[in-house]
Design a protein around this motif. Structure first.
Motif, PDB file in Angstrom:
ATOM      1  N   UNK A 187      62.795  42.788 -41.102  1.00  0.00           N
ATOM      2  CA  UNK A 187      63.772  41.870 -40.515  1.00  0.00           C
ATOM      3  C   UNK A 187      63.228  40.451 -40.489  1.00  0.00           C
ATOM      4  N   UNK A 188      61.956  40.318 -40.154  1.00  0.00           N
ATOM      5  CA  UNK A 188      61.351  38.997 -40.095  1.00  0.00           C
ATOM      6  C   UNK A 188      61.201  38.331 -41.441  1.00  0.00           C
ATOM      7  N   UNK A 189      61.184  39.136 -42.508  1.00  0.00           N
ATOM      8  CA  UNK A 189      61.035  38.565 -43.849  1.00  0.00           C
ATOM      9  C   UNK A 189      62.368  38.196 -44.480  1.00  0.00           C
ATOM     10  N   UNK A 190      63.473  38.388 -43.722  1.00  0.00           N
ATOM     11  CA  UNK A 190      64.744  37.850 -44.211  1.00  0.00           C
ATOM     12  C   UNK A 190      65.856  38.833 -44.489  1.00  0.00           C
ATOM     13  N   UNK A 191      65.714  40.105 -44.115  1.00  0.00           N
ATOM     14  CA  UNK A 191      66.795  41.067 -44.361  1.00  0.00           C
ATOM     15  C   UNK A 191      68.103  40.607 -43.706  1.00  0.00           C
ATOM     16  N   UNK A 192      67.971  39.983 -42.526  1.00  0.00           N
ATOM     17  CA  UNK A 192      69.167  39.539 -41.790  1.00  0.00           C
ATOM     18  C   UNK A 192      69.373  38.026 -41.872  1.00  0.00           C
ATOM     19  N   UNK A 193      68.750  37.395 -42.855  1.00  0.00           N
ATOM     20  CA  UNK A 193      68.873  35.941 -42.993  1.00  0.00           C
ATOM     21  C   UNK A 193      70.333  35.527 -43.198  1.00  0.00           C
ATOM     22  N   UNK A 194      70.809  34.640 -42.331  1.00  0.00           N
ATOM     23  CA  UNK A 194      72.191  34.173 -42.429  1.00  0.00           C
ATOM     24  C   UNK A 194      73.213  35.194 -41.976  1.00  0.00           C
ATOM     25  N   UNK A 195      72.766  36.259 -41.294  1.00  0.00           N
ATOM     26  CA  UNK A 195      73.664  37.363 -40.932  1.00  0.00           C
ATOM     27  C   UNK A 195      73.660  37.606 -39.424  1.00  0.00           C
ATOM     28  N   UNK A 196      74.625  38.413 -38.987  1.00  0.00           N
ATOM     29  CA  UNK A 196      74.677  38.851 -37.590  1.00  0.00           C
ATOM     30  C   UNK A 196      74.057  40.240 -37.487  1.00  0.00           C
ATOM     31  N   UNK A 197      73.441  40.511 -36.336  1.00  0.00           N
ATOM     32  CA  UNK A 197      72.754  41.790 -36.154  1.00  0.00           C
ATOM     33  C   UNK A 197      73.135  42.406 -34.810  1.00  0.00           C
ATOM     34  N   UNK A 198      73.409  43.703 -34.826  1.00  0.00           N
ATOM     35  CA  UNK A 198      73.654  44.482 -33.618  1.00  0.00           C
ATOM     36  C   UNK A 198      72.486  45.439 -33.441  1.00  0.00           C
ATOM     37  N   UNK A 199      71.805  45.325 -32.306  1.00  0.00           N
ATOM     38  CA  UNK A 199      70.619  46.123 -32.003  1.00  0.00           C
ATOM     39  C   UNK A 199      70.959  47.085 -30.867  1.00  0.00           C
ATOM     40  N   UNK A 200      71.162  48.369 -31.219  1.00  0.00           N
ATOM     41  CA  UNK A 200      71.554  49.378 -30.235  1.00  0.00           C
ATOM     42  C   UNK A 200      70.332  50.096 -29.669  1.00  0.00           C
ATOM     43  N   UNK A 201      70.392  50.478 -28.375  1.00  0.00           N
ATOM     44  CA  UNK A 201      69.240  51.024 -27.651  1.00  0.00           C
ATOM     45  C   UNK A 201      68.098  50.006 -27.746  1.00  0.00           C
ATOM     46  N   UNK A 202      68.376  48.777 -27.375  1.00  0.00           N
ATOM     47  CA  UNK A 202      67.532  47.643 -27.745  1.00  0.00           C
ATOM     48  C   UNK A 202      66.241  47.506 -26.950  1.00  0.00           C
ATOM     49  N   UNK A 203      66.134  48.172 -25.784  1.00  0.00           N
ATOM     50  CA  UNK A 203      64.919  48.108 -24.964  1.00  0.00           C
ATOM     51  C   UNK A 203      64.620  46.651 -24.614  1.00  0.00           C
ATOM     52  N   UNK A 204      63.571  46.039 -25.179  1.00  0.00           N
ATOM     53  CA  UNK A 204      63.280  44.634 -24.874  1.00  0.00           C
ATOM     54  C   UNK A 204      63.722  43.694 -25.990  1.00  0.00           C
TER      55      UNK A 204
END
Length: 393
Positions: A211-228
């Motif tokens: 994710x940090x290398x750009x998989x979601x670059x320019x995109x929206x992300x939904x993080x389920x069971x997100x914890x912290x």
């Protein structure tokens, strides 16, 4: 040394250096656990199988630590095992971009029932059964001797004993709170003495790296069971335009905000929702919300007032709900650490869920445990992490 007799039908697996003892492997009457004592395992026909200990935990009923008859378990041998494990991770210590990692991975490093994590100079030891805990003082001395640069030690007790604290500081210097560690150059706030969890699951670092290398670059992300919210923070570091983090625990709101703030990230573009995940899917469909990337990383088992969730029974349904709100050519990151679900079974469950959601898919990438979470070639079950990345068409 007390001898424990193992059924002949189980002899083959131990001759192949399988380290886990199951209760059904033992002869009737051999299930008494000797206190603070290592034992010798022998077959019914008196063949030497190994040295280890008995101690009940979720994985089984004990561990073989040495398969050599001349290699009895001594403090000196334990120090050798620790030093070997620490040395194989030497290159991690010089990585200034990642300052927290698994230092000793139980049976993967030759000593089942105990793990050690490194958090920027501090050690977090997890004890998985009361027998290994009975060796605590001796083990602490060997750990300190093998790694003198450690600043302080905390412990997590992952077996049931109401007379003992779940988490506590045990030696040396206490870490500041929060202790800010780095992973792939991203900062995360951790708390080494706040229950069984620290604020980040170290086994997911390669997924956060994706994710940090750009998989979601320019995109929206939904993080389920997100914890912290660690996946969300990694996504923003890789260029995500907006994230939504959903978790049922009320503490997730403050904890997730903190993770963004320690990275100087704008909270205005991040939604943090305290809600049951399945209720959020219904809410999202009602509001016609959709996302480019969805991360599903549920606990193996969870229960709230109205329902229970288990990966083994419910992951397909969870996947179906998720793909219904993923944009065309969006991404699904499906993850589980459920050791009772094989990789092949998990893959089938996820793909069935996608198909049931009337979507097609293209496999993109998969992850197992990272390099520091060493897995024994004799114990494939130890590779519990399964992460599948799909393009949803």
């Amino acid at each position: 040394m007390k001898q424990i007799k193992v059924r002949n039908k189980a002899k083959k697996q131990f001759n192949q250096q399988f380290p886990l003892i199951h209760k059904e492997d033992l002869l009737v009457g051999e299930t008494f656990v000797p206190a603070n004592e290592f034992v010798e395992f022998k077959s019914e026909d008196n063949q030497f199988l190994g040295y280890g200990y008995l101690g009940s935990q979720n994985k089984g009923f004990g561990w073989v630590l040495s398969f050599k008859e001349k290699e009895t378990i001594t403090p000196s041998l334990i120090k050798q095992i620790l030093v070997k494990a620490f040395n194989r991770r030497k290159h991690f210590f010089s990585d200034e971009q990642t300052t927290a990692f698994r230092l000793f991975n139980g049976e993967g490093d030759g000593f089942g029932g105990m793990t050690i994590d490194w958090y920027q100079g501090f050690l977090v030891i997890s004890w998985y059964n009361d027998t290994i805990y009975s060796f605590k003082e001796m083990l602490l001395e060997q750990i300190k001797s093998a790694l003198p640069e450690a600043k302080g030690i905390y412990e997590k007790r992952r077996f049931k004993d109401d007379s003992l604290p779940e988490s506590q500081f045990v030696w040396g210097e206490e870490a500041q709170e929060p202790l800010i560690i780095k992973e792939n150059g991203v900062s995360y706030a951790t708390y080494l003495n706040e229950g069984l969890m620290t604020g980040i699951f170290l086994d997911q670092k390669e997924v956060r790296g994706l994710l940090g290398s750009g998989l979601a670059n320019g995109k929206t992300l939904l993080n389920m069971f997100s914890y912290t919210g660690a996946f969300s923070v990694a996504a923003v570091s890789g260029g995500a335009t907006q994230t939504t983090s959903v978790d049922l625990a009320k503490r997730s709101l403050e904890k997730t905000q903190e993770q963004f703030l320690v990275n100087d990230m704008d909270l205005d573009q991040q939604r943090i929702v305290v809600m049951d995940v399945f209720n959020y899917f219904k809410y999202a469909k009602k509001k016609e919300l959709s996302y480019d990337v969805v991360v599903l990383d549920p606990p193996s088992f969870a229960r709230n007032k109205k329902k229970t969730f288990s990966v083994a029974k419910d992951y397909s349904k969870l996947t179906t709900e998720a793909v219904e709100i993923i944009e065309p050519h969006g991404m699904l990151i499906a993850s589980t650490n459920a050791a009772n679900v094989s990789f092949d079974r998990f893959e089938k469950m996820v793909e069935k869920g996608i198909t049931n959601g009337q979507r097609r898919y293209k496999p993109i990438k998969q992850f197992r445990l990272p390099e520091d979470f060493v897995v024994s070639k004799h114990f494939a079950e130890g590779n519990y992490l399964k992460v599948l990345v799909y393009e949803i068409i």
